[in-house]
Design a protein around this motif. Structure first.
Motif, PDB file in Angstrom:
ATOM      1  N   GLU B 231       0.832  -1.212   0.000  1.00  0.00           N
ATOM      2  CA  GLU B 231       0.000   0.000   0.000  1.00  0.00           C
ATOM      3  C   GLU B 231       0.863   1.257   0.000  1.00  0.00           C
ATOM      4  OE1 GLU B 231      -3.420   0.053   2.586  1.00  0.00           O
ATOM      5  OE2 GLU B 231      -3.028   2.136   3.115  1.00  0.00           O
ATOM      6  N   GLY B 232       1.911   1.266   0.789  1.00  0.00           N
ATOM      7  CA  GLY B 232       2.759   2.448   0.863  1.00  0.00           C
ATOM      8  C   GLY B 232       3.461   2.737  -0.448  1.00  0.00           C
ATOM      9  N   PHE B 233       3.956   1.690  -1.087  1.00  0.00           N
ATOM     10  CA  PHE B 233       4.658   1.879  -2.365  1.00  0.00           C
ATOM     11  C   PHE B 233       3.693   2.389  -3.439  1.00  0.00           C
ATOM     12  CE2 PHE B 233       6.326   0.360  -6.446  1.00  0.00           C
ATOM     13  CZ  PHE B 233       7.624   0.834  -6.401  1.00  0.00           C
ATOM     14  N   THR B 300     -10.725   8.767 -20.181  1.00  0.00           N
ATOM     15  CA  THR B 300     -10.199   7.416 -20.057  1.00  0.00           C
ATOM     16  C   THR B 300     -10.339   6.987 -18.596  1.00  0.00           C
ATOM     17  OG1 THR B 300      -8.010   8.337 -19.719  1.00  0.00           O
ATOM     18  CG2 THR B 300      -8.576   7.645 -21.957  1.00  0.00           C
ATOM     19  N   ARG B 301      -9.945   5.758 -18.314  1.00  0.00           N
ATOM     20  CA  ARG B 301     -10.248   5.202 -16.999  1.00  0.00           C
ATOM     21  C   ARG B 301      -9.042   4.540 -16.355  1.00  0.00           C
ATOM     22  NH1 ARG B 301     -15.609   1.949 -18.940  1.00  0.00           N
ATOM     23  NH2 ARG B 301     -15.693   1.336 -16.771  1.00  0.00           N
ATOM     24  N   GLY B 302      -8.993   4.667 -15.047  1.00  0.00           N
ATOM     25  CA  GLY B 302      -8.049   3.879 -14.257  1.00  0.00           C
ATOM     26  C   GLY B 302      -8.880   3.047 -13.305  1.00  0.00           C
ATOM     27  N   TYR B 303      -8.368   1.873 -12.917  1.00  0.00           N
ATOM     28  CA  TYR B 303      -9.184   0.973 -12.114  1.00  0.00           C
ATOM     29  C   TYR B 303      -8.425   0.434 -10.914  1.00  0.00           C
ATOM     30  CZ  TYR B 303     -12.621  -2.615 -11.038  1.00  0.00           C
ATOM     31  OH  TYR B 303     -13.571  -3.380 -10.417  1.00  0.00           O
ATOM     32  N   GLY B 304      -9.100   0.441  -9.791  1.00  0.00           N
ATOM     33  CA  GLY B 304      -8.521  -0.148  -8.582  1.00  0.00           C
ATOM     34  C   GLY B 304      -9.532  -1.054  -7.911  1.00  0.00           C
ATOM     35  N   GLN B 309     -11.823  -3.297   3.144  1.00  0.00           N
ATOM     36  CA  GLN B 309     -12.084  -1.866   3.090  1.00  0.00           C
ATOM     37  C   GLN B 309     -10.742  -1.168   3.078  1.00  0.00           C
ATOM     38  OE1 GLN B 309     -14.663  -0.395   6.172  1.00  0.00           O
ATOM     39  NE2 GLN B 309     -14.026   1.711   5.891  1.00  0.00           N
ATOM     40  N   SER B 310     -10.359  -0.620   1.942  1.00  0.00           N
ATOM     41  CA  SER B 310      -9.040  -0.040   1.800  1.00  0.00           C
ATOM     42  C   SER B 310      -9.055   0.995   0.687  1.00  0.00           C
ATOM     43  CB  SER B 310      -8.021  -1.139   1.489  1.00  0.00           C
ATOM     44  OG  SER B 310      -6.735  -0.598   1.433  1.00  0.00           O
ATOM     45  N   GLU B 311      -9.692   2.151   0.972  1.00  0.00           N
ATOM     46  CA  GLU B 311      -9.893   3.062  -0.145  1.00  0.00           C
ATOM     47  C   GLU B 311      -8.629   3.799  -0.549  1.00  0.00           C
ATOM     48  OE1 GLU B 311     -13.223   5.056   1.701  1.00  0.00           O
ATOM     49  OE2 GLU B 311     -12.176   6.939   1.531  1.00  0.00           O
ATOM     50  N   ARG B 312      -7.707   3.998   0.389  1.00  0.00           N
ATOM     51  CA  ARG B 312      -6.445   4.652   0.018  1.00  0.00           C
ATOM     52  C   ARG B 312      -5.736   3.806  -1.040  1.00  0.00           C
ATOM     53  NH1 ARG B 312      -3.931   4.154   4.640  1.00  0.00           N
ATOM     54  NH2 ARG B 312      -4.881   6.031   5.479  1.00  0.00           N
ATOM     55  N   LYS B 313      -5.700   2.502  -0.784  1.00  0.00           N
ATOM     56  CA  LYS B 313      -5.038   1.597  -1.718  1.00  0.00           C
ATOM     57  C   LYS B 313      -5.785   1.534  -3.047  1.00  0.00           C
ATOM     58  CE  LYS B 313      -2.671  -2.168  -3.086  1.00  0.00           C
ATOM     59  NZ  LYS B 313      -2.650  -3.436  -2.370  1.00  0.00           N
ATOM     60  N   ALA B 314      -7.118   1.500  -3.008  1.00  0.00           N
ATOM     61  CA  ALA B 314      -7.894   1.382  -4.245  1.00  0.00           C
ATOM     62  C   ALA B 314      -7.720   2.630  -5.112  1.00  0.00           C
ATOM     63  CB  ALA B 314      -9.376   1.151  -3.919  1.00  0.00           C
TER      64      ALA B 314
END
Lengths: 147, 390
Positions: B231-233, B300-304, B309-314
């Motif tokens: 997540e940090g990277f 255009t789109r990016g996807y996570g 529950q991890s919205e920072r990562k998504a």
């Protein structure tokens, strides 16, 4: 496309798989005699998502799953694939799947399947209600030019 | 020359014994149980599941306890356990449009159908330490709510599940599962052709846990690597794109958190059944795109998509996903780290990274002996040359 019978079986298998193991054990404490065709086996299922929610499939990561197959002395075979690592859950779900193919179906539906479905629906509704409580109601402030 | 070194067994045994003791901490303090960690450290559990790439909250909680709260060590334990499991099947792709959402917000459309649902968010909290949480055993003071469903968690214990409240417009409108009820925001833009389409395909995606990752990696492989990446990277890379290193002008088109059913084709049954339910966080970004030779200007789109529950990562994942798409969209490679697939994919896995990083602390006596001799020889040579010059 599954037949109507398969559709009903699909529904009860899903209900049994998603049931909290302790609750299922409470509703069905005693299992009738049965042969184990495949002992409960713990493994992983690779969960897939879709790019952009609707596009090409990709591998998201795995989840733990336990599967089990049993046969009743009268012949019907029951299968279970349940999330997690609870072997007793998988075995119980497989036996109930087999019983649901016998005359016991009506009784089991009333005693086990229907209560589980009702509880799952209530749990879901309670959570949806909490979510609804956090829905933003926008209102427009009185703007200067409206005076 | 190979020199076998023995003699560490007693020291190692004692170190592990002491580790167990330190893990337990002060015995006057009650020991943590796995359910306590699972229920009350849920976001840590989520992170361990996502980066361990195995959805099992109990095992993730156990790993956190065993690792004394070191989440990367916990991820390591989960990854190691994962390799012992037989792969029974691959699921059908989960249907996030049928998600039972706890949270669903859009930064691009205020009045999206279904509404902005905040869910149990840290947003709008004041980030002040809440000393009430230190008052052990005291229930939190209920916050008066102007409408149903928003009362404090304490109310539930008294049997008030909120079921008696007037039905919300949200209930029964897609919260019951099954058919897709909560269409994605990007779908609205798609209807007008203002955003690139995501073409459905059920082709079996490549799997980096089965085949070593090869570059160039297609988008499915990149998404798999990012979903289990640190997540940090991933956060740092995403932030770098916002600061200008491979800028993609991202808006959060939609962010949703909730539960989806996992459906698997069961060979012995001959049809697919739902085998369980998992919590996911999904983020779709909407990004500027000025068009190319073959495509008109459009978004255009990016996807996570991340477990738990991890919205920072998504959000971070969707920004990095979009930055990595520069080639397919005919954009310039500016040399930004987030655009460089090799840089991103080969360094985002914290278990690979920590394995290689930490191995240098293990005995390298022979390697170092060789280096030592080399330095001594070079110094001797340098001294000889200096003396010769004088």
């Amino acid at each position: 496309m599954p037949s109507p019978d398969a559709e009903a079986r699909r529904a009860w298998i899903a209900t049994l798989a998603k049931a909290p193991p302790a609750r299922l054990a409470e509703l069905m404490p005693e299992l009738p005699p049965h042969d184990v065709l495949r002992s409960p086996e713990i493994g992983a299922v690779m969960v897939r998502g879709r790019t952009g929610g609707t596009g090409a499939a990709f591998n998201l990561g795995e989840m733990t799953v336990t599967r089990c197959s049993v046969r009743l002395p009268a012949g019907p075979v029951g299968h279970a694939w349940v999330q997690g690592r609870d072997k007793a859950h998988a075995r119980r779900a497989a036996v109930i799947d087999a019983l649901m193919q016998t005359d016991a179906a009506q009784d089991l539906t009333a005693r086990v399947i229907a209560p589980l479905q009702a509880e799952a629906a209530a749990h879901r509704a309670a959570r949806a209600e909490k979510a609804a409580g956090t829905k933003v109601e926008f209102f427009t402030m009185v703007r200067g030019e409206d005076k | 020359m190979y020199v076998a070194v023995k003699g560490g067994e007693r020291a190692i045994d004692n170190a592990h014994g002491w580790l167990a003791e330190e893990r337990r901490g002060d015995r006057a303090v009650p020991e943590l149980t796995i359910p306590q960690i699972r229920e009350q450290m849920k976001l840590a559990v989520n992170r361990v599941m996502a980066e361990g790439s195995l959805y099992d909250p109990d095992l993730a909680a156990l790993a956190i306890k065993q690792a004394r709260g070191d989440l990367i060590e916990a991820v390591f334990l989960i990854r190691a356990y994962r390799t012992t499991l037989p792969r029974l099947a691959g699921s059908r792709p989960v249907d996030t449009a049928a998600m039972a959402v706890d949270r669903r917000i859009s930064a691009t459309f205020k009045d999206l159908p279904g509404g902005q649902v905040l869910g149990p968010t840290f947003d709008y909290t004041h980030r002040l330490l809440d000393f009430a949480l230190m008052a052990e055993g005291e229930p939190p003071t209920p916050v008066p709510s102007p409408q149903g469903g928003g009362e404090a968690p304490g109310a539930e214990a008294e049997g008030g599940t909120g079921l008696d409240a007037p039905p919300s417009p949200l209930v029964g409108e897609g919260w019951g599962g099954g058919a897709p009820h909560m269409p994605h925001v990007t779908g609205f833009l798609n209807r007008d052709g203002l955003i690139e389409a995501a073409q459905p395909s059920d082709a079996t995606p490549p799997d980096l846990t089965r085949e070593p990752m090869e570059l160039p990696a297609d988008r499915a492989l990149r998404l798999q690597a990012l979903a289990r990446g640190d997540e940090g990277f991933v956060l740092g890379l995403a932030y770098s794109t916002q600061r200008g290193y491979g800028r993609t002008h991202a808006f959060v088109g939609e962010l949703r958190i909730g539960r989806v059913a996992v459906e698997v084709d069961i060979p012995e049954l001959g049809f697919a059944v739902e085998i369980g339910e998992i919590e996911l966080t999904e983020c779709e970004t909407v990004n500027q795109f000025k068009g190319s030779k073959t495509e008109p200007p459009q978004f255009t789109r990016g996807y996570g998509l991340v477990m738990g529950q991890s919205e920072r990562k998504a959000i971070a994942m969707s920004l990095v996903d979009r930055a990595l798409r520069w080639q397919e969209l005919g954009e310039d490679f500016t040399g930004a780290p987030a655009q460089d697939a090799e840089f991103v994919l080969m360094h985002c896995d914290n278990i690979q990274a920590t394995g290689f990083l930490e191995h240098i602390k293990l005995p390298h006596y022979v390697d170092f002996q060789a280096e030592l001799e080399l330095v001594r020889r070079l110094r001797a040579e340098a001294q000889t040359m200096q003396e010769a010059a004088e």
